[in-house]
Design a protein around this motif. Sequence first.
Motif, short mmCIF file in Angstrom:
data_model
loop_
_atom_site.label_atom_id
_atom_site.label_comp_id
_atom_site.label_asym_id
_atom_site.label_seq_id
_atom_site.Cartn_x
_atom_site.Cartn_y
_atom_site.Cartn_z
N ILE A 7 29.03 50.90 39.03
CA ILE A 7 29.21 50.12 40.26
C ILE A 7 29.53 48.67 39.90
O ILE A 7 30.42 48.05 40.51
N ALA A 8 28.82 48.10 38.93
CA ALA A 8 29.05 46.70 38.55
C ALA A 8 30.48 46.50 38.03
O ALA A 8 31.16 45.54 38.43
N ALA B 7 32.90 46.76 40.92
CA ALA B 7 32.83 45.56 41.77
C ALA B 7 33.56 44.38 41.11
O ALA B 7 34.30 43.65 41.77
N ILE C 285 37.31 45.01 41.46
CA ILE C 285 37.81 44.75 42.81
C ILE C 285 37.90 43.25 43.05
O ILE C 285 38.89 42.75 43.57
N ARG C 286 36.86 42.53 42.66
CA ARG C 286 36.88 41.07 42.86
C ARG C 286 38.04 40.43 42.10
O ARG C 286 38.72 39.54 42.61
N ILE D 277 30.12 41.63 48.18
CA ILE D 277 29.66 42.91 47.65
C ILE D 277 28.16 42.84 47.44
O ILE D 277 27.65 41.87 46.88
N VAL E 77 24.90 45.10 45.84
CA VAL E 77 24.57 46.23 44.97
C VAL E 77 23.06 46.33 44.82
O VAL E 77 22.40 45.36 44.45
N GLU F 287 25.06 42.73 51.22
CA GLU F 287 26.48 42.44 51.43
C GLU F 287 26.66 41.55 52.64
O GLU F 287 27.36 40.54 52.59
N ILE G 34 29.44 38.90 44.01
CA ILE G 34 28.85 40.23 43.88
C ILE G 34 27.35 40.02 43.77
O ILE G 34 26.88 39.45 42.78
#
Length: 152
Positions: free
Chosen positions: A43-44, A47, A50-51, A71, A73, A104, A112
Amino acid sequence: LYFSLFDECIDKYDVYKVETIGDAYMVASGVPTHNGGNHAPEIALMALRIRQEVSGYTIPHMPGRTLQIRIGVHSGPCVAGVVGTKMPRYCLFGDTVNTASRMESSGMGGRIHISSVTQAMLNDHGNYVTEFRGIIDVKSSVVKLKSITGPV
């Protein structure tokens, strides 16, 4: 355009897009297929990707303004199942899901936000650069937020 970009990023990691609500994506890792505790780094890394992909992206109808995604998490147990008969959907429920959602929604644009639980899991899988962001009250729980800026 954003959704296609997010989907392309998601496809590169061991994550599962659970649902899209408006402009929000809910993504999980380790469900429906367990991945041996690798969900936090998956996930990290997703993320961070995506960023990076959206950084500097100008909003077409708002010249001069760039897209600022938020984001959240969090790691922990959840309940999963298929809900409905007319349009069945795979859904996730529980405090872990609710906490990530609130992280979020209370997050800063372009950041994030991770919980201390996720931070501890990331520490087991390598070094990630983080900075303390603050403490938020999430429905009777206090969450110490950190912003993740990247792997070392």
